[in-house]
Design an enzyme around this catalytic site. Structure first.
Site, PDB file in Angstrom:
ATOM      1  N   ASP A 152       0.683  -1.424  -0.211  1.00 52.67           N
ATOM      2  CA  ASP A 152      -0.111  -0.110  -0.417  1.00 52.67           C
ATOM      3  C   ASP A 152       1.054   0.883  -0.274  1.00 52.67           C
ATOM      4  OD1 ASP A 152      -3.015   1.524   0.984  1.00 52.67           O
ATOM      5  OD2 ASP A 152      -1.090   1.753   2.011  1.00 52.67           O
ATOM      6  N   GLU A 188       1.816  -0.391  -4.873  1.00 48.73           N
ATOM      7  CA  GLU A 188       0.389   0.583  -5.691  1.00 48.73           C
ATOM      8  C   GLU A 188       1.072   2.397  -5.894  1.00 48.73           C
ATOM      9  OE1 GLU A 188      -4.102   3.178  -3.829  1.00 48.73           O
ATOM     10  OE2 GLU A 188      -1.716   2.324  -2.585  1.00 48.73           O
TER      11      GLU A 188
END
Length: 638
Positions: A352, A381
C-alpha cells in the site's frame, strides 16, 4: 544541609535505578519465532518489556546461534538483539537476559525448519488474474464471533457503510469453489492484520485493515493465524494463489510504538504526539498531513518542502507515519514480510501507499526480498496516472537513478483513461478509446510491461459501473483488461454487476457480497440466487477467464495495436501461428470494421471465414467487412 539533601537525593536515584533493573520484564519478542536455513542468516529480535534495556547482557548456548550485538534504544522498554543463525538447526533456543544482582530472565525461542527453499516460492505473474476482496465485506464463516473480548470498543452494523460488517477469513475459505467457478487464479485480500482501534462517534472504523496495531497477528475479528494458514493451504489445493496486502508507510495509532516510541525518530514528525495526549483522533499545531502529491518523489526539480510534505506527512491523523530511514525499523519490517511468507505460504505481496514511504528504505526491502525469494512477486501501489512516473518505479528502470527493485507496478494510467473513455465517443484523435491507445504507446518506458498490474476499479475508486448498469461498457473494459500485456486485477462483485460511488462514503463501493452473510435475502454465489442480468455477466466473464487460464498467446504473445479507425479500436496478441484479436466499437452507433486494414494479421491462404468469439461462442466472418453493434466487444481467436 544542601550537601546532605543532595546525598539523600543521589541515594534515592540510585535505589530507584537499581529497583528498575530488578523489575525488568519480557512481555513479548518479535518475530514470534523464526526459521533456520535462510539465505540471509541474520535475525533481529525486538524484545518488549518494562525496563528490559537495563539487562547487562544477552547470551545463549544454543549450537550454531551467535549473538552479534545488543542495541539499547531511546525507550528503556525495548531491546534489540541481533543474531546470526547460519549454523543453527531447528529447535528451541533458550535466551538468557542477565541482570545485575538478580537471577537471569530466560526466554525459550522457537527456531523452525523451512518448508521449502526461497527459490521454490513462486509468485503471481501475468498468467494470473487477481480477484481483490475486502474480508469484512465479502462473507462470514460459520461460528463467527460478533464481539471479540479484549478488542477496543467496536460494533458490527451492516446498516452503516463505514462500520464493521462481520466478514472473516473462514467466510472466504468457504467460498473457494466460487472463485474456481468464476475462473480467477489469485486472491488479493485487503489487510488482515490486527487493527485494534476503537470505533468513534463520527463513524471512523478500521474495517478496511490499513491501520496495523500488531504486525504478527491476524485481526481476531477475521480469525486467527491458523485460520489464515488454512485458507492459504486450501486455496493452494484448488490451484488458487493468495496475495497479502501490507503497509509499511504507516501503522495504527494504537500500536505500542505510538504510545512508547522505541527511538525518537521511529515515526516521522513525532513532536505533535505530545499534543495528542494518546487519543485515537488527535489534533495539534505540529501535525502535518501528506499533500497526497506523489510527483515530488520523482521530480528532478522538486523542492525540499514539497518532498517533505509528501513522504513525512501523515496519511491521516489516525495513522502514524513510520520512518523507514531508521535502519532498525526497516529491518523489523523486512523480517515481518519474510515471516508471513514462511509461516502462511503467501504467493505475493501488494504494498500500500508505496511512494509515500522512504524510497531507499523500500528499495532495501525489495532487494533483500528478491535475494531470498527470486521468483516471488510484489506489486506496489503507485497512484499517478502518467506512464513515465509509474515506469520509473519498476525494477531496473532506466528512468530512475536509483533502483527500486520493485518488480510490479500498478497501471493507474489504464484505469484513468478507461474511466474517461467509457463516457465518450471514440473519435479520430483523442477521445474515447484513443485514450487507451495513447497510453499503451508508452509501454517502451517499462522494463517489463508483463509486470504491470492493470485494473478497472478497486476499493479506493468508484466502481466501474458507477450507479448504473452499463454492461456494454463493462464488457469492453473487461475484454481489454484480460487480453492486453498486463497482469489483470478484478474487484469483487464486478462479475455480478455490483455498483456504487464514493460520493457520500467509501463504504458505498465496499458493499457486502449478496449471500455472504446470515440473513441475506439472496445468495449471489449461486446461479439460482443471481438475477438474469447478473448471470449473463457472470457467465460471459467466466468463459473469458477460463479461456485465458494457461493461454500461451495471452501469456507470452507479443502485442500489436491499431490506431482507432471508424471508432473501432483493435488490439491483438500473437504467438507462433495463433492470434487473438480484441475488437471494440467505441461508439454508440453501428460501425464497420474494414477488414483489409488488418490484413497483416492474416497469413496467406488462411481461412478466417469462421472465427470464434471466445466469450460467447459465436462465429464471425473476417473474410469480409464486419458490422459491429453499438459498443460491441469481441475477442476473436484464430
Amino acid at each position: 544541609m544542601r550537601r546532605i539533601l543532595f546525598l539523600i537525593a543521589l541515594v534515592a536515584q540510585v535505589m530507584t535505578m537499581s529497583a528498575a533493573k530488578q523489575k525488568a520484564t519480557i512481555d513479548r519478542i518479535d518475530p514470534t519465532d523464526w526459521f533456520v536455513g535462510m539465505k540471509n542468516p541474520s535475525l533481529q529480535l525486538m524484545v518488549y518489556g518494562k525496563d528490559i534495556a537495563s539487562v547487562q547482557e544477552v547470551t545463549t548456548d544454543y549450537p550454531g546461534a551467535v549473538i552479534d550485538s545488543v542495541v539499547r534504544l531511546d525507550s528503556p522498554n525495548y531491546l534489540l538483539v541481533y543474531m546470526n543463525l547460519r549454523n543453527a538447526q531447528a529447535g528451541t533456543m533458550t535466551l538468557k537476559f542477565n541482570l545485575e544482582k538478580r537471577k537471569a530472565l530466560t526466554y525459550d525461542y522457537t527456531l523452525k525448519a523451512r518448508e521449502m527453499s526461497g527459490d521454490k516460492r513462486i509468485g503471481f505473474d501475468n498468467s494470473d488474474v487477481l480477484y481483490m476482496l475486502m474480508p469484512d465485506r465479502f462473507a462470514q464463516g460459520a461460528g463467527h464471533n460478533p464481539q471479540v473480548k479484549g478488542m477496543r470498543p467496536y460494533k458490527e452494523d451492516r446498516t452503516q457503510p463505514s462500520l464493521r460488517h462481520g466478514g472473516d477469513l473462514n467466510g472466504i475459505r468457504e467460498h473457494l469453489d466460487y472463485f474456481k467457478e468464476l475462473g480467477v487464479t489469485a486472491l488479493w485480500l485487503t489487510p488482515v492484520l490486527e487493527n485494534n482501534s476503537p470505533d468513534s462517534e463520527n463513524g471512523f472504523s478500521t474495517y478496511h485493515g490499513y491501520a496495523t496495531t500488531d504486525y504478527y497477528k491476524v485481526d481476531p475479528r477475521f480469525g486467527t493465524n491458523a485460520d489464515y494458514r488454512r485458507l492459504c493451504d486450501e486455496a493452494h489445493a484448488k490451484g488458487l494463489k493468495v496475495v497479502m496486502d501490507m503497509i509499511f508507510n504507516h501503522s495504527g495509532f494504537e500500536h505500542p510504538w505510538t504510545l512508547d516510541m522505541p527511538t525518537k525518530d521511529w515515526l516521522n514528525l513525532p513532536d505533535w504526539l505530545k499534543e495528542s495526549q494518546g487519543t485515537s483522533n488527535p489534533t495539534g499545531t505540529s501535525f502535518l498531513q501528506t499533500s497526497y502529491k506523489l510527483t515530488p518523489v520523482k521530480d528532478p526539480y522538486a523542492s525540499k518542502v514539497d518532498l517533505r510534505e509528501t513522504v513525512d506527512g501523515w496519511f491521516v491523523p489516525t495513522m502514524p507515519d513510520l520512518n523507514q530511514r531508521n535502519q532498525h525499523l526497516m529491518t523489523y519490517l523486512i523480517q515481518n514480510s519474510k515471516w508471513w511468507i514462511e509461516t502462511i505460504g503467501i504467493d505475493g505481496i501488494r504494498m500500500d501507499t508505496y511512494p509515500y514511504a522512504d524510497a531507499k528504505g523500500m528499495a532495501r526491502w525489495m532487494k533483500e526480498l528478491d535475494e531470498e525469494y527470486p521468483n516471488f512477486n510484489t506489486v506496489g501501489e503507485t497512484w499517478v496516472t502518467e506512464p513515465a512516473y509509474t515506469a520509473a518505479w519498476q525494477k531496473d528502470s532506466r528512468l530512475s537513478k536509483d533502483n527500486s527493485y520493485l518488480k510490479t507496478v500498478m497501471d493507474f494510467s489504464f484505469f484513468d483513461k478507461l474511466s474517461q473513455a467509457k463516457n465518450e465517443e471514440t473519435d479520430a484523435w483523442w477521445q474515447g478509446l484513443n485514450r487507451l491507445y495513447n497510453s499503451f504507446v508508452y509501454d517502451y518506458l517499462y522494463e517489463d510491461p508483463t509486470h504491470v498490474m492493470a485494473f478497472i476499479d478497486n476499493h479506493d475508486t468508484d466502481r466501474f459501473l458507477g450507479n448504473g448498469k452499463d454492461t456494454l461498457a463493462l464488457k469492453q473494459a473487461l475484454a481489454l483488461l484480460l487480453t492486453v500485456r498486463r497482469i489483470p486485477q478484478l474487484y469483487y462483485g464486478t462479475e455480478i454487476l455490483m455498483n456504487g460511488t464514493k460520493e457520500v462514503t467509501d463504504g458505498n463501493v465496499r458493499k457486502d457480497f449478496p449471500g455472504g452473510f446470515p440473513g441475506d435475502k439472496r445468495n449471489a454465489f449461486t446461479k439460482e440466487g443471481r438475477t438474469r442480468a447478473e448471470n449473463n455477466m457472470f457467465n460471459w466473464l467466466s468463459r473469458l477467464l477460463h479461456w485465458r487460464n494457461g493461454n500461451e498467446t495471452i501469456i507470452r504473445g507479443y502485442q500489436t495495436q491499431f490506431i482507432p479507425y471508424n471508432g473501432i479500436y483493435v488490439v491483438t496478441r500473437r504467438w507462433h501461428r495463433n492470434t487473438v484479436m480484441t475488437i471494440l466499437n467505441g461508439t454508440s452507433k453501428e460501425a464497420v470494421l474494414e477488414v483489409a486494414r488488418y490484413a497483416e494479421l492474416f497469413e496467406d491462404g488462411q481461412d478466417v471465414s469462421r472465427v470464434q468469439d471466445v466469450a460467447t461462442g459465436r462465429y464471425y466472418d473476417l473474410s469480409k467487412n464486419l458490422t459491429l453493434k453499438p459498443r460491441q466487444s469481441l475477442v476473436l481467436e484464430f
